[in-house]
Design a protein around this motif. Structure first.
Motif, PDB file in Angstrom:
ATOM      1  N   PRO A 212     -50.570  40.923   4.380  1.00  0.00           N
ATOM      2  CA  PRO A 212     -49.703  41.710   5.025  1.00  0.00           C
ATOM      3  C   PRO A 212     -49.366  41.320   6.446  1.00  0.00           C
ATOM      4  CG  PRO A 212     -51.641  42.715   4.709  1.00  0.00           C
ATOM      5  CD  PRO A 212     -51.881  41.461   4.086  1.00  0.00           C
ATOM      6  N   GLY A 213     -50.382  40.421   6.984  1.00  0.00           N
ATOM      7  CA  GLY A 213     -50.359  40.105   8.357  1.00  0.00           C
ATOM      8  C   GLY A 213     -49.669  38.715   8.594  1.00  0.00           C
ATOM      9  N   PRO A 214     -49.875  38.210   9.859  1.00  0.00           N
ATOM     10  CA  PRO A 214     -48.928  37.052  10.178  1.00  0.00           C
ATOM     11  C   PRO A 214     -49.362  35.738   9.443  1.00  0.00           C
ATOM     12  CG  PRO A 214     -50.679  37.356  11.773  1.00  0.00           C
ATOM     13  CD  PRO A 214     -50.776  38.682  10.930  1.00  0.00           C
ATOM     14  N   ASP A 215     -48.366  34.743   9.217  1.00  0.00           N
ATOM     15  CA  ASP A 215     -48.990  33.579   8.389  1.00  0.00           C
ATOM     16  C   ASP A 215     -49.669  32.598   9.307  1.00  0.00           C
ATOM     17  OD1 ASP A 215     -47.107  34.573   6.263  1.00  0.00           O
ATOM     18  OD2 ASP A 215     -45.503  33.413   6.961  1.00  0.00           O
ATOM     19  N   VAL A 216     -50.949  32.907   9.177  1.00  0.00           N
ATOM     20  CA  VAL A 216     -51.822  32.050   9.993  1.00  0.00           C
ATOM     21  C   VAL A 216     -53.072  31.716   9.168  1.00  0.00           C
ATOM     22  CG1 VAL A 216     -53.710  32.466  11.822  1.00  0.00           C
ATOM     23  CG2 VAL A 216     -51.302  33.528  12.108  1.00  0.00           C
ATOM     24  N   LEU A 217     -53.479  30.772   9.392  1.00  0.00           N
ATOM     25  CA  LEU A 217     -54.631  30.095   8.704  1.00  0.00           C
ATOM     26  C   LEU A 217     -55.709  29.316   9.831  1.00  0.00           C
ATOM     27  CD1 LEU A 217     -55.699  29.119   5.860  1.00  0.00           C
ATOM     28  CD2 LEU A 217     -55.139  26.750   6.753  1.00  0.00           C
ATOM     29  N   ILE A 218     -56.933  30.021   9.802  1.00  0.00           N
ATOM     30  CA  ILE A 218     -58.161  29.687  10.905  1.00  0.00           C
ATOM     31  C   ILE A 218     -58.697  28.601   9.964  1.00  0.00           C
ATOM     32  CG2 ILE A 218     -59.898  30.348  12.095  1.00  0.00           C
ATOM     33  CD1 ILE A 218     -57.106  31.793  12.844  1.00  0.00           C
ATOM     34  N   ASN A 219     -58.540  27.232  10.574  1.00  0.00           N
ATOM     35  CA  ASN A 219     -59.131  25.981  10.047  1.00  0.00           C
ATOM     36  C   ASN A 219     -60.580  25.856  10.584  1.00  0.00           C
ATOM     37  OD1 ASN A 219     -59.708  23.428   8.850  1.00  0.00           O
ATOM     38  ND2 ASN A 219     -58.414  22.386  10.600  1.00  0.00           N
ATOM     39  N   LEU A 220     -61.421  26.028   9.852  1.00  0.00           N
ATOM     40  CA  LEU A 220     -62.742  25.930  10.294  1.00  0.00           C
ATOM     41  C   LEU A 220     -63.428  24.707   9.470  1.00  0.00           C
ATOM     42  CD1 LEU A 220     -64.006  29.596  11.171  1.00  0.00           C
ATOM     43  CD2 LEU A 220     -63.750  27.534  12.775  1.00  0.00           C
ATOM     44  N   ALA A 221     -62.518  23.838   8.699  1.00  0.00           N
ATOM     45  CA  ALA A 221     -62.996  22.732   7.716  1.00  0.00           C
ATOM     46  C   ALA A 221     -63.199  21.643   8.571  1.00  0.00           C
ATOM     47  CB  ALA A 221     -62.116  22.837   6.576  1.00  0.00           C
ATOM     48  N   SER A 222     -63.826  20.602   7.844  1.00  0.00           N
ATOM     49  CA  SER A 222     -64.110  19.173   8.715  1.00  0.00           C
ATOM     50  C   SER A 222     -62.616  18.428   8.403  1.00  0.00           C
ATOM     51  CB  SER A 222     -64.871  18.643   7.865  1.00  0.00           C
ATOM     52  OG  SER A 222     -64.912  18.337   6.522  1.00  0.00           O
ATOM     53  N   ASN A 223     -62.301  17.508   9.140  1.00  0.00           N
ATOM     54  CA  ASN A 223     -61.173  16.562   8.898  1.00  0.00           C
ATOM     55  C   ASN A 223     -61.075  16.165   7.321  1.00  0.00           C
ATOM     56  OD1 ASN A 223     -60.249  16.973  11.232  1.00  0.00           O
ATOM     57  ND2 ASN A 223     -61.367  15.223  12.240  1.00  0.00           N
ATOM     58  N   GLU A 224     -62.295  16.009   6.839  1.00  0.00           N
ATOM     59  CA  GLU A 224     -62.279  15.225   5.397  1.00  0.00           C
ATOM     60  C   GLU A 224     -61.750  16.295   4.551  1.00  0.00           C
ATOM     61  OE1 GLU A 224     -65.410  13.963   1.946  1.00  0.00           O
ATOM     62  OE2 GLU A 224     -66.272  14.396   3.822  1.00  0.00           O
ATOM     63  N   TYR A 225     -62.270  17.534   4.685  1.00  0.00           N
ATOM     64  CA  TYR A 225     -61.672  18.480   3.783  1.00  0.00           C
ATOM     65  C   TYR A 225     -60.271  18.855   4.186  1.00  0.00           C
ATOM     66  CZ  TYR A 225     -65.798  18.335   0.931  1.00  0.00           C
ATOM     67  OH  TYR A 225     -66.684  17.686   0.046  1.00  0.00           O
ATOM     68  N   PHE A 226     -60.026  19.024   5.189  1.00  0.00           N
ATOM     69  CA  PHE A 226     -58.705  19.712   5.510  1.00  0.00           C
ATOM     70  C   PHE A 226     -57.363  18.652   5.331  1.00  0.00           C
ATOM     71  CE2 PHE A 226     -55.258  21.790   8.058  1.00  0.00           C
ATOM     72  CZ  PHE A 226     -55.257  23.037   7.606  1.00  0.00           C
ATOM     73  N   GLY A 227     -57.957  17.446   5.124  1.00  0.00           N
ATOM     74  CA  GLY A 227     -56.853  16.616   4.687  1.00  0.00           C
ATOM     75  C   GLY A 227     -56.624  16.585   3.343  1.00  0.00           C
ATOM     76  N   ALA A 228     -56.928  17.521   2.552  1.00  0.00           N
ATOM     77  CA  ALA A 228     -56.451  18.132   1.134  1.00  0.00           C
ATOM     78  C   ALA A 228     -55.513  19.121   1.500  1.00  0.00           C
ATOM     79  CB  ALA A 228     -57.582  18.499   0.601  1.00  0.00           C
ATOM     80  N   VAL A 229     -55.199  19.344   2.536  1.00  0.00           N
ATOM     81  CA  VAL A 229     -54.119  20.519   2.787  1.00  0.00           C
ATOM     82  C   VAL A 229     -53.089  19.727   3.331  1.00  0.00           C
ATOM     83  CG1 VAL A 229     -53.509  22.555   4.060  1.00  0.00           C
ATOM     84  CG2 VAL A 229     -55.893  22.404   3.035  1.00  0.00           C
TER      85      VAL A 229
END
Length: 307
Positions: A212-229
């Motif tokens: 219900p809130g803003p379209d926000v993602l807090i990225n606390l993942a490593s570069n290796e794993y956030f590369g899958a997004v």
């Protein structure tokens, strides 16, 4: 890998014949042929205002008592099963070369992929947030969560995984080792990014859309794993906190060990304090870090610490 549940003589399994029955707390109770009651997390939880993503860990803990009986089933389990089939066909030597691990670890993970089966049993699987045991999870300290903390974490925390794609905290998982950066040829391409990017992005986008809130993602993942997004396909603002340390008055820089633990500590702060606004992120002071406005940008808040 077996998918028929043969060999699970005890424990609670998640089967299609079982159903989630409502309770006064809205969590549900697992019932079925085994007549064993286990609290279930809601299958489609309503999300909070922000969504957090973290990386998994190589270290696992399947020995300590679990801190909650709440559990759920991974949403990308069919895809995980297909990938587990690929891995089960590899020899210990293949795994050693693929993951650059010792012969002993290769044998261990060979056995894990041979034993991997659905439906999961609580004898051999446990909730992801309690199974992972690396630096991020040392900072997260999920074993200190209250039942309400676990319920809130299920709404707002997501764990990226090389085998399971995206896990919610209470999703059961069997032990495994498979880094997202592994060059595993599969039906979708030459590596796990090819296999997971579309499913991971769609799953996270759907979770953000449901919030219900803003379209926000807090990225606390490593570069290796956030590369899958696929950041563009996510359709959301991405905020990536940075943690810098100074030793003996020297320049502030990223220290991997501390940064990993700080990501977990910030996740704990966002969950336990029920932070629902972007401004609230700046209130993080775990492990002695403090928000530094001068070095921060709207999408890259910087936190400094000296030791």
């Amino acid at each position: 890998m077996r998918r028929d549940g043969v060999g699970s003589a005890s424990g609670t399994e998640l089967r299609s014949s079982q159903r989630c029955c409502p309770t006064t707390e809205g969590q549900g109770v697992l019932t079925g042929p085994s007549q064993t009651a286990v609290h279930l997390a809601p299958p489609s939880p309503k999300l909070g205002d922000v969504l957090i993503v973290v990386s998994p860990a190589k270290s696992l803990d399947y020995e300590s008592p679990v801190a909650t009986k709440k559990l759920s089933e991974p949403r990308l389990l069919d895809e995980a099963a297909r990938l587990a089939d690929v891995m089960a066909a590899k020899s210990p030597s293949d795994l050693q070369d693929l993951m650059h691990i010792s012969p002993a670890l290769a044998e261990l993970n060979f056995d894990r992929f041979q034993d991997w089966q659905v439906p999961f049993s609580t004898d051999t699987a446990r909730q992801a947030v309690l199974a992972f045991n690396g630096d991020v999870y040392t900072g997260l300290e999920a074993h200190t969560f209250s039942e309400r903390d676990f319920t809130h974490a299920q709404k707002v925390l997501r764990i990226l995984s090389g085998l399971y794609g995206v896990l919610r905290p209470l999703d059961l998982m069997m032990p495994y080792r498979l880094e997202m950066g592994s060059k595993v040829k599969n039906e979708r391409g030459n590596d796990l990014y090819d296999f997971w990017r579309d499913d991971v992005t769609k799953t996270l986008a759907a979770d953000i859309e449901a919030s219900p809130g803003p379209d926000v993602l807090i990225n606390l993942a490593s570069n290796e794993y956030f590369g899958a997004v696929d950041s563009q396909g996510l359709g959301a603002r991405i905020i990536s906190p940075v943690f810098l340390d100074s030793k003996d008055g020297g320049p502030h820089k990223i220290v991997s060990f501390f940064a990993k633990k700080a990501r977990g500590s910030m996740s704990q702060f966002l969950i336990k304090d029920r932070v629902t606004t972007i401004k609230g992120i700046a209130g993080f002071d775990g492990m002695g870090y403090a928000y530094d406005a001068a070095q921060s940008t709207p999408d890259r808040p910087v936190f400094l610490r000296s030791y």
